[in-house]
Design an enzyme around this catalytic site. Structure first.
Site, PDB file in Angstrom:
ATOM      1  N   CYS A  50      40.850  36.999  44.601  1.00  0.00           N
ATOM      2  CA  CYS A  50      39.717  37.000  43.660  1.00  0.00           C
ATOM      3  C   CYS A  50      39.848  38.184  42.706  1.00  0.00           C
ATOM      4  CB  CYS A  50      38.411  37.064  44.451  1.00  0.00           C
ATOM      5  SG  CYS A  50      36.958  37.488  43.488  1.00  0.00           S
ATOM      6  N   CYS A  56      36.826  40.498  42.553  1.00  0.00           N
ATOM      7  CA  CYS A  56      36.745  41.277  43.801  1.00  0.00           C
ATOM      8  C   CYS A  56      37.603  42.533  43.691  1.00  0.00           C
ATOM      9  CB  CYS A  56      37.194  40.436  44.992  1.00  0.00           C
ATOM     10  SG  CYS A  56      36.196  38.966  45.305  1.00  0.00           S
TER      11      CYS A  56
END
Length: 408
Positions: free
Chosen positions: A76, A79
């Site tokens: 991600c 993230c």
């Protein structure tokens, strides 16, 4: 040819030196220097739902600290973007909040429990209860919600002793019977979920104090419910000066006479002790995004669209062929990923859940060398010189020589 030339070159001189002078030994009779103290990592990586539940229970009943949870994935992009800020906040809030990370690809039960549908998602727990939750990589929003959770935990870190309430009423309302005051304290205690004692604590105690101040122009004295915990020694000194190990034979249950429930309780207790020791000895995990994709200067050799069994099988075969494939897919998607029941009709799998099976496939492809990007492909276009261009929902552009579409 370039690689052969490089391999024939001699390594730098610094790699050939073996004459590094060691530090001088300490003088004779001098005490040896103490071993370096290893600090506990600021952010704890959760490895099981039991570990998570034990941690939340501990901080809701023993420390009162809020627990701030980051649901992430190694593929991600947002993230990875917010991870350094999350770590800095954890380091600055030591003793005021507990920061943990949960890998959604590994802990499906926890992500389903909190209804996590995108990444990163942050959940804020105070007293074991969810007080806030948001998705996205907004650092300002993360700081705002973390500050709010800390303030709520500090406001709830109070206790109103029954004796203090009785003393207070004798001053402001002497005619009130003592049993009535005790009933008020018990009713206040019952408002806090999980409070087995008859003591008024937490937000209920603070609210009662505010109401009494508004009515009588003064409030009873509140005490701190949780005090900062000091590190306990593993061994205690006895009166004779000899050391006695913590938890001697008298403290251990007789496992031969224990029931199944007692054995299970003892097993979980010992597993918690092992996890606590591992946590104290652990270092900050810098490898959580080891298999994530970072854009480079050259097009990818092969990019796979789809994160189900077909896409992961393609990633595994391409990785074993040395192509370092990139797999682009949303973190939660695919029919198999969405099945929480046991999968009984998949060849070679006796019993496993859909998310568990996908996690094993993903780990196998990652170990072989595949890279991951948690995103949704929205378009594939022909670029210059036969290079394909993939665009994603977040605006990322991936240039690649070949594309495998495995979307089911």
């Amino acid at each position: 040819e370039r690689s052969n030339q490089v391999s024939k070159q001699e390594p730098p001189a610094c790699l050939l030196r073996h004459d590094v002078v060691p530090p001088p030994p300490p003088p004779a009779g001098a005490a040896a220097p103490p071993p370096p103290v290893r600090a506990r990592p600021a952010v704890r990586n959760i490895k099981s739902s039991h570990e998570f539940d034990a941690l939340v229970k501990k901080h809701s009943t023993e420390t009162g600290l809020p627990v701030i949870v980051d649901f992430y994935s190694d593929g991600c992009g947002p993230c990875r973007q917010i991870a350094p800020a999350f770590k800095r906040m954890a380091e600055s809030d030591v003793g005021r909040a507990v920061y943990v990370k949960v890998d959604m690809n590994q802990q499906h039960e926890l992500s389903n429990r909190y209804n996590v549908r995108s990444m990163p998602t942050f959940v804020f727990l105070v007293g074991g209860k969810k007080v806030n939750m948001f998705s996205g990589a907004g650092e300002q929003q993360l700081r705002q919600f973390a500050t709010d959770a800390i303030q709520k935990s500090e406001a709830a870190n109070v206790v109103l002793q029954t004796e203090e309430l009785v003393r207070y009423y004798k001053e402001v309302d002497p005619e009130k019977e003592e049993q009535s005051v005790v009933d008020i304290a018990e009713k206040c205690a019952s408002l806090t979920k999980g409070n087995k004692s008859k003591v008024c604590v937490g937000a209920a105690a603070a609210q009662l104090a505010r109401k009494l101040k508004k009515k009588y122009k003064s409030a009873p004295e509140l005490e701190k419910r949780f005090l900062p915990q000091e590190k306990k020694d593993d061994e205690a000194e006895t009166s004779s000066g000899t050391k006695k190990e913590k938890g001697g034979k008298a403290d251990k249950p007789n496992l031969q006479l224990a029931t199944l429930e007692q054995l299970q309780e003892e097993l979980e207790k010992r597993m918690d002790e092992i996890r606590e020791k591992e946590e104290e000895e652990a270092e900050d995990d810098e490898s959580e995004f080891a298999h994530s994709w970072t854009p480079g200067d050259f097009p990818e050799r092969i990019t796979i669209v789809g994160g189900g069994p077909a896409g992961l099988a393609a990633a595994l075969y391409a990785a074993r062929a040395g192509l370092t494939p990139l797999l682009v897919a949303p973190p939660i998607g695919g029919q198999l990923q969405g099945k929480g029941v046991d999968v009984e009709n998949y060849p070679g799998v006796a019993a496993d859940t859909g998310p568990g099976l996908v996690a094993k496939m993903r780990a196998q492809a990652a170990d072989a060398g595949a890279l991951f990007e948690a995103d949704t492909v929205t378009g594939i276009d022909a670029g210059k010189n036969g290079i394909l261009r993939l665009t994603t929902e977040t605006g990322t552009v991936v240039e690649t020589h070949a594309v495998v579409v495995a979307t089911g």
